[in-house]
Design an enzyme around this catalytic site. Structure first.
Site, mmCIF file in Angstrom:
data_model
loop_
_atom_site.group_PDB
_atom_site.id
_atom_site.type_symbol
_atom_site.label_atom_id
_atom_site.label_comp_id
_atom_site.label_asym_id
_atom_site.label_seq_id
_atom_site.Cartn_x
_atom_site.Cartn_y
_atom_site.Cartn_z
ATOM 1 C CE1 TYR A 1 6.548 0.405 2.149
ATOM 2 C CE2 TYR A 1 6.443 -1.992 2.229
ATOM 3 C CZ TYR A 1 6.229 -0.757 2.820
ATOM 4 O OH TYR A 1 5.707 -0.689 4.091
ATOM 5 C CG ASP B 1 13.902 -5.302 0.293
ATOM 6 O OD1 ASP B 1 13.669 -6.441 0.755
ATOM 7 O OD2 ASP B 1 13.195 -4.304 0.550
ATOM 8 C CE LYS C 1 5.820 -8.742 1.806
ATOM 9 N NZ LYS C 1 6.358 -7.605 1.117
HETATM 10 C C1 LIG Z 1 6.842 -6.385 2.009
HETATM 11 C C2 LIG Z 1 8.167 -5.802 1.746
HETATM 12 C C3 LIG Z 1 8.897 -5.154 2.760
HETATM 13 C C4 LIG Z 1 8.328 -4.904 4.119
HETATM 14 O O1 LIG Z 1 8.083 -6.073 4.824
HETATM 15 P P1 LIG Z 1 7.059 -6.031 6.067
HETATM 16 O O2 LIG Z 1 7.121 -7.412 6.612
HETATM 17 O O3 LIG Z 1 5.734 -5.641 5.491
HETATM 18 O O4 LIG Z 1 7.566 -5.008 7.014
HETATM 19 C C5 LIG Z 1 10.177 -4.728 2.458
HETATM 20 N N1 LIG Z 1 10.707 -4.906 1.239
HETATM 21 C C6 LIG Z 1 10.030 -5.515 0.257
HETATM 22 C C7 LIG Z 1 10.679 -5.701 -1.076
HETATM 23 C C8 LIG Z 1 8.736 -5.957 0.460
HETATM 24 O O5 LIG Z 1 8.054 -6.527 -0.548
#
Ligand SMILES: *Cc1c(COP(=O)(O)O)cnc(C)c1O
Length: 429
Positions: free
Chosen positions: A145, A240, A268
């Site tokens: 994601y 990511d 995060k």
């Molecule tokens: C949570 C997450 C996102 C998205 O971040 P948001 O702050 O919810 O937009 C993107 N990449 C990874 C790996 C994530 O865990």
């Protein structure tokens, strides 16, 4: 079952005013049924809902709360920031403080831009990769994601020639068709995609530990192979680390591998619970971002002083001796306890973990890709989840989500989780 009357009342009323009653889909408990506890307050490793039920929190806001809730020093930093004003639309010294901390920690992250969410970070990194390479296609992995940007809402189609099809109505097919998808940990399929369209591929996006289908570490050679393919074909490798950044190690997963990334996306943990994101990497690439370069990207509240203060404070606290050892310690203890509980219940299952993020799968391990997660026992997992909830352990409400621990989760807390899991696994049979 615990009393959830007040949560139920709020949830019912919210259905008419907020889509599905929630501001992010997984919170609605559609995968597990029942009413989501609506949280009234939190402290350390615990949250309390509107009806006064207390839970050990393993959601931790889906990752950010690595110090637990309401850490006194983070609260102090927030209070101080708020006293000085909450947004200016002008540069601040705090942004430099946070940029220094990020670039000092994350290997290869020479220059960094702050944004407001992980979604913004990945969207911006993709735009930059496309601009820098003059190419439009990119590769992602099924079950990874990268936020809800149009280009990323694309699932696997099987076969090397299959073009991406959107996961969501509203995503233009022409955009989705520029997203190629391979199974996670599948270097051969990735190589096939490169062999077919290598000259069109701007970047490979990867979660270096997949945390949005539980917890799936990269198999030996996977990230190395991606690096090699990207180098061969002139594509960028983008880690990511929105979830793994500052969680699995001080400098994110980049501390745990020799593989360099061209760009990295963060979020995060760097906001300490406030909305933030960041993307950074090689200076020559990042200097293409406006106003240093032509690649446009902006944000009214980007680098918000309150979020930045929480981030700086959180990273400083994480730097104290023993922090990551504690997280590893409680993680290992929980993993061992859960494995014992699975064994005692006579259930097939596996626990996968990277530091303080982990997942219990009701499937034979190792679970290495999305197909294997699909094949796990979701019905039994749902019964397990409901018993855990009733026993006062709040898990993310889906078998596809990682569980998190914080510095506030101590050995006693972990023993409580293990005891609850022992009962819940038996009850799920
Ligand atoms: C949570 C997450 C996102 C998205 O971040 P948001 O702050 O919810 O937009 C993107 N990449 C990874 C790996 C994530 O865990």
């Amino acid at each position: 079952m615990q009393n959830l009357q007040r949560s139920q009342a709020v949830f019912d009323a919210a259905q008419a005013l907020i889509p599905g009653g929630v501001n992010s889909p997984v919170r609605a408990y559609r995968a597990v049924g029942g009413v989501p506890p609506h949280i009234a307050s939190a402290d350390g490793a615990r949250v309390t809902d509107l009806d006064g039920n207390e839970y050990i929190d393993m959601v931790l806001a889906y990752g950010p709360m690595i110090l637990g809730h309401c850490h006194p020093e983070v609260r102090g930093a927030l209070q101080d920031a708020i006293d000085h004003g909450t947004a200016f639309g002008a540069p601040t010294e705090g942004e430099l403080d946070l940029a220094r901390r990020i670039t000092e920690r994350v290997r290869g992250c020479e220059v960094v831009r702050l944004v407001n969410s992980g979604t913004e970070a990945t969207m911006s990194a993709l735009r930059l990769a496309r601009a820098a390479t003059g190419r439009e296609r990119f590769i992602k992995f099924a079950g990874c994601y990268h936020g809800h940007g149009d280009s990323f809402l694309v699932q696997a189609g099987s076969g090397a020639l299959t073009l991406g099809t959107p996961d969501s109505p509203g995503v233009p097919q022409c955009l989705a068709s520029l997203t190629s998808v391979a199974p996670y940990n599948d270097l051969e399929e990735t190589r096939r995609l490169f062999e077919e369209r290598g000259s069109e591929i701007a970047a490979v996006f990867v979660e270096p530990v997949a945390g949005n289908m539980g917890c799936i570490p990269p198999q030996p050679g996977f990230l190395e192979g991606l690096r090699e393919l990207c180098d061969t074909y002139g594509a960028l490798l983008i880690f990511d680390e929105v979830m793994t950044g500052f969680r699995v190690a001080r400098g994110g997963y980049l501390d745990l591998t020799d593989v360099p990334a061209d760009l990295v996306t963060l979020g995060k943990v760097i906001g300490g619970g406030l909305p933030i994101g960041a993307y950074g990497g090689r200076a020559d690439l990042m200097q293409e971002v406006a106003p240093a370069g032509p690649v446009y990207q902006a944000g009214t509240l980007s680098g918000n002083p309150v979020a930045v203060a929480a981030g700086v404070s959180t990273l400083d606290i994480l730097d104290r001796p023993g922090t990551y050892e504690h997280l590893e310690g409680v993680g290992a203890r929980l993993q061992a306890g859960l494995e014992r509980a699975l064994h005692d219940a006579g259930l097939q299952g596996t626990v996968q973990r990277q530091g303080s993020m982990l997942c219990l799968y009701l499937a034979e391990g190792p679970v290495t890709n999305l197909e294997a997660v699909h094949a796990s026992d979701h019905e039994r997992w749902t019964r397990f989840f409901q018993t855990m909830l009733a026993r006062g352990v709040l898990l993310p409400p889906s078998p596809y989500e990682a569980w998190f621990l914080s510095t506030a989760h101590d050995a006693d807390c972990v023993e409580e989780i293990i005891a609850a899991a022992g009962e819940a696994l038996k009850a799920s049979r």
